[in-house]
Write an enzyme that holds these catalytic residues in place. Structure first.
Site, PDB file in Angstrom:
ATOM      1  N   GLY A 162      42.680  34.735  35.811  1.00 20.33           N
ATOM      2  CA  GLY A 162      41.742  35.156  34.817  1.00 20.33           C
ATOM      3  C   GLY A 162      42.365  36.549  34.060  1.00 20.33           C
ATOM      4  O   GLY A 162      43.436  36.960  34.309  1.00 20.33           O
ATOM      5  N   ASP A 163      41.681  36.969  33.492  1.00 15.98           N
ATOM      6  CA  ASP A 163      41.740  38.200  32.752  1.00 15.98           C
ATOM      7  C   ASP A 163      43.086  37.970  31.604  1.00 15.98           C
ATOM      8  O   ASP A 163      43.968  38.841  31.018  1.00 15.98           O
ATOM      9  CB  ASP A 163      42.129  39.458  33.479  1.00 15.98           C
ATOM     10  CG  ASP A 163      41.330  39.933  34.333  1.00 15.98           C
ATOM     11  OD1 ASP A 163      40.133  40.006  34.111  1.00 15.98           O
ATOM     12  OD2 ASP A 163      41.487  39.864  35.672  1.00 15.98           O
ATOM     13  N   LYS A 213      40.767  35.623  27.266  1.00 20.36           N
ATOM     14  CA  LYS A 213      39.836  34.467  26.643  1.00 20.36           C
ATOM     15  C   LYS A 213      38.855  34.905  25.949  1.00 20.36           C
ATOM     16  O   LYS A 213      38.566  34.298  24.953  1.00 20.36           O
ATOM     17  CB  LYS A 213      39.165  33.853  27.995  1.00 20.36           C
ATOM     18  CG  LYS A 213      40.217  33.175  29.149  1.00 20.36           C
ATOM     19  CD  LYS A 213      39.123  32.539  30.138  1.00 20.36           C
ATOM     20  CE  LYS A 213      38.709  33.574  31.067  1.00 20.36           C
ATOM     21  NZ  LYS A 213      39.673  34.442  31.635  1.00 20.36           N
ATOM     22  N   GLY A 225      34.651  39.324  32.774  1.00 21.43           N
ATOM     23  CA  GLY A 225      34.738  40.342  31.714  1.00 21.43           C
ATOM     24  C   GLY A 225      35.540  39.988  30.627  1.00 21.43           C
ATOM     25  O   GLY A 225      36.774  39.342  30.923  1.00 21.43           O
ATOM     26  N   HIS A 226      35.203  39.996  29.543  1.00 20.88           N
ATOM     27  CA  HIS A 226      35.970  39.783  28.109  1.00 20.88           C
ATOM     28  C   HIS A 226      35.951  40.974  27.187  1.00 20.88           C
ATOM     29  O   HIS A 226      34.841  41.537  27.107  1.00 20.88           O
ATOM     30  CB  HIS A 226      35.351  38.577  27.475  1.00 20.88           C
ATOM     31  CG  HIS A 226      35.255  37.360  28.168  1.00 20.88           C
ATOM     32  ND1 HIS A 226      36.180  36.863  28.892  1.00 20.88           N
ATOM     33  CD2 HIS A 226      34.435  36.222  28.015  1.00 20.88           C
ATOM     34  CE1 HIS A 226      35.961  35.679  29.529  1.00 20.88           C
ATOM     35  NE2 HIS A 226      34.845  35.500  29.027  1.00 20.88           N
ATOM     36  N   THR A 254      33.514  41.410  43.875  1.00 25.04           N
ATOM     37  CA  THR A 254      32.965  42.470  42.813  1.00 25.04           C
ATOM     38  C   THR A 254      31.788  43.085  43.245  1.00 25.04           C
ATOM     39  O   THR A 254      31.470  44.131  42.818  1.00 25.04           O
ATOM     40  CB  THR A 254      32.617  41.878  41.444  1.00 25.04           C
ATOM     41  OG1 THR A 254      31.839  40.836  41.560  1.00 25.04           O
ATOM     42  CG2 THR A 254      33.880  41.477  40.668  1.00 25.04           C
ATOM     43  N   GLN A 299      36.795  33.751  34.595  1.00 20.83           N
ATOM     44  CA  GLN A 299      37.929  33.999  35.663  1.00 20.83           C
ATOM     45  C   GLN A 299      39.083  33.114  35.034  1.00 20.83           C
ATOM     46  O   GLN A 299      39.398  32.904  33.937  1.00 20.83           O
ATOM     47  CB  GLN A 299      37.387  33.590  36.945  1.00 20.83           C
ATOM     48  CG  GLN A 299      36.481  34.541  37.484  1.00 20.83           C
ATOM     49  CD  GLN A 299      34.923  34.331  36.982  1.00 20.83           C
ATOM     50  OE1 GLN A 299      34.532  33.138  36.878  1.00 20.83           O
ATOM     51  NE2 GLN A 299      34.204  35.355  37.059  1.00 20.83           N
ATOM     52  N   THR A 311      35.109  45.460  36.859  1.00 18.41           N
ATOM     53  CA  THR A 311      35.413  46.080  38.123  1.00 18.41           C
ATOM     54  C   THR A 311      35.889  47.571  37.723  1.00 18.41           C
ATOM     55  O   THR A 311      35.706  48.513  38.451  1.00 18.41           O
ATOM     56  CB  THR A 311      36.375  45.592  39.026  1.00 18.41           C
ATOM     57  OG1 THR A 311      37.768  45.351  38.426  1.00 18.41           O
ATOM     58  CG2 THR A 311      35.769  43.900  39.354  1.00 18.41           C
ATOM     59  N   ARG A 348      38.868  48.241  38.241  1.00 20.51           N
ATOM     60  CA  ARG A 348      40.208  48.246  39.145  1.00 20.51           C
ATOM     61  C   ARG A 348      41.349  47.859  38.313  1.00 20.51           C
ATOM     62  O   ARG A 348      41.553  47.203  37.459  1.00 20.51           O
ATOM     63  CB  ARG A 348      39.980  47.485  40.109  1.00 20.51           C
ATOM     64  CG  ARG A 348      38.758  47.346  41.294  1.00 20.51           C
ATOM     65  CD  ARG A 348      38.688  46.502  42.423  1.00 20.51           C
ATOM     66  NE  ARG A 348      38.375  45.231  41.759  1.00 20.51           N
ATOM     67  CZ  ARG A 348      37.984  44.179  42.588  1.00 20.51           C
ATOM     68  NH1 ARG A 348      38.238  44.274  43.883  1.00 20.51           N
ATOM     69  NH2 ARG A 348      37.602  43.184  42.082  1.00 20.51           N
ATOM     70  N   LYS A 395      49.383  38.561  24.496  1.00 18.93           N
ATOM     71  CA  LYS A 395      50.113  39.857  24.988  1.00 18.93           C
ATOM     72  C   LYS A 395      51.595  39.630  25.232  1.00 18.93           C
ATOM     73  O   LYS A 395      51.903  40.415  25.804  1.00 18.93           O
ATOM     74  CB  LYS A 395      49.419  40.172  26.382  1.00 18.93           C
ATOM     75  CG  LYS A 395      48.006  40.982  26.239  1.00 18.93           C
ATOM     76  CD  LYS A 395      47.529  41.555  27.511  1.00 18.93           C
ATOM     77  CE  LYS A 395      46.231  42.211  27.387  1.00 18.93           C
ATOM     78  NZ  LYS A 395      46.005  43.248  28.590  1.00 18.93           N
ATOM     79  N   LEU A 396      52.049  38.793  24.089  1.00 20.50           N
ATOM     80  CA  LEU A 396      53.424  38.791  24.080  1.00 20.50           C
ATOM     81  C   LEU A 396      53.961  40.190  23.685  1.00 20.50           C
ATOM     82  O   LEU A 396      55.062  40.574  24.147  1.00 20.50           O
ATOM     83  CB  LEU A 396      53.966  37.803  23.152  1.00 20.50           C
ATOM     84  CG  LEU A 396      55.391  37.716  22.767  1.00 20.50           C
ATOM     85  CD1 LEU A 396      55.927  36.870  24.149  1.00 20.50           C
ATOM     86  CD2 LEU A 396      55.510  36.387  21.409  1.00 20.50           C
TER      87      LEU A 396
END
Length: 427
Positions: free
Chosen positions: A12-13, A16, A40-41, A128, A223, A300, A302, A330-331
């Site tokens: 996840g994260d 997306k 979360g997006h 969560t 996710q 979260t 976190r 994220k390259l």
């Protein structure tokens, strides 16, 4: 029947939201098919940043119809708050469709989630605390509350009574908590009925008719693959199926209607919550990835656990999802490293293992086997084509593509909507 599934290929994260938003202007429907507000997006449009939890990312695309499918679990207060927040920022949310068969996260589901996690202590899963797992458990145990139940007070009351018969026993006798009143829950849920009514629809019919009429439908997972309840790192997983098969059950479409499955890969790896993570870093490199990548959970708050790219996981995601393409995100975060380690295999009890072990015990003991790839120092955020990237960045992308088993069709070089290199069209 141009139906595409877009899902996370790690824990996840992966980004997306950006990928869905990028496609949003070209698709007619974006459908969330599982999870709840534990996902979360983050979507960046110009100088505006939007944090979405329940709503499909397509809600930011004016010509797109966003759909919350039957496989999603919905906290009405969170949904209405999210809609209100977007409306205040000038986003039109009137086209949203909400499945009448989606299950409702009730106040007692949230309570059970929180007290159970506390009770587990060191054995906690790292949820969560938003009631997701208990709501899916109610669904499977056939004592769940669905959106359509809000419109029949008699049925709603009977269902809440049936659920609390058992839950109040557990809360009072096991966890030493106060019992929850049936009337209070029913009153709170009925208060949402009219507020949600404009959005409620037979989404299975809507989606299938759209496909029959040659509309483009994008199914968006929350996710990631390694958090799938069946195919993830159980028990440190979510309570639904983010993998491609979940799109069929969570939206009500047959597998023969899916034409493309796109996996989102981060150029390194992150994870939130407990569970095994072979490439996790506990040094300054891990802290740098966290800081440069802004690795803090959208839902979260976190800090995310950070590690190097894991090709074993990527190959596994390709296999269980039937991935046709990857979107590498994220390259740009990796700019500045002289050498970049990539996990190509695991060492487990002295054995080299190149595929994800099915045994939970083996995966817990897996140690990464790294191959070092040369890094780059040039700023890549303004790159518009693959040839604009530094040679070492190109080589890194090609190596990840070869190791992962599916072509990389797009590359994220920054957080913005326009900071993307598209190699092959997804549509």
């Amino acid at each position: 029947m141009p139906a595409l599934v877009l899902l996370g290929a790690q824990w996840g994260d992966e980004g997306k939201g950006k990928a869905t938003d990028l496609l949003g202007g070209s698709v007619d429907y974006v459908v969330r098919y599982q999870g709840g507000n534990n996902a979360g997006h983050t979507v960046v449009v110009g100088d505006q940043k939007y944090a979405l939890h329940l709503l499909p990312s397509g809600i930011l695309s004016p010509g797109c119809t966003p759909v919350i499918g039957n496989g999603v679990v919905v906290d009405p207060s969170v949904l209405l708050s999210e809609l209100s927040g977007l409306n205040e920022r000038g986003v039109d949310t009137s086209k949203l469709l909400l499945s009448g068969n989606a299950h409702i996260i009730t106040p007692y589901n949230v309570t059970v989630d929180k007290v159970t996690e506390r009770f587990l202590g060191k054995r906690k899963i790292g949820t969560t605390g938003r009631g997701i797992g208990p709501t899916y458990a109610d669904k499977i145990n056939r004592v769940g509350i669905r959106v359509q139940d809000l419109y029949d007070e008699s049925i709603l009351t009977q269902k809440v009574e049936a659920a609390l018969d058992v839950k109040n026993q557990i809360l009072t006798k096991l966890y030493n908590r106060r019992a929850i009143a049936v009337d209070q829950v029913v009153e709170e849920l009925l208060d949402y009925a009219e507020k949600l009514r404009p959005y409620v629809a037979d989404t299975v019919l809507v989606i299938n008719e759209a496909l029959e009429n040659d509309k483009v439908v994008l199914f968006e997972g929350g996710q990631g693959t390694l958090l799938d309840i069946d195919h993830g790192t159980y028990p440190f997983v979510t309570s639904s199926n983010p993998t491609a098969g979940g799109a069929c059950t969570g939206a009500g479409v047959g597998p023969t209607k899916i034409s493309r499955v796109i996996g989102i890969l981060k150029a390194y790896t992150t994870r939130v919550g407990a569970g095994p993570f072979p490439t996790e870093l506990f040094d300054e490199d891990g802290e740098a990835l966290r800081r440069i990548g802004g690795e803090r959970g959208v839902t979260t708050g976190r800090d995310r656990r950070c590690g190097w790219f894991d090709a074993v996981i990527a190959r596994y995601a390709t296999r269980v999802n039937g991935l046709t393409d990857f979107f590498l995100t994220k390259l740009d975060v990796l700019t500045g490293w002289e050498q970049i380690p990539v996990c190509v295999a695991y060492e487990i009890d002295g054995r080299r293992v190149e595929e994800l072990p099915y045994s939970q015990s083996d995966f817990h003991h897996a140690k990464p086997v790294y191959e070092m790839l040369p890094g780059w120092s040039e700023d890549i955020s303004k790159a518009k084509s693959f040839s604009d990237l530094p040679k070492n960045a190109q080589a890194y992308v090609k190596a990840l593509e070869e190791m992962s088993g599916a072509p990389i069709s797009a590359i994220g070089v920054g957080p913005g909507r326009d900071e993307t290199i598209e190699i092959n069209s997804f549509l």
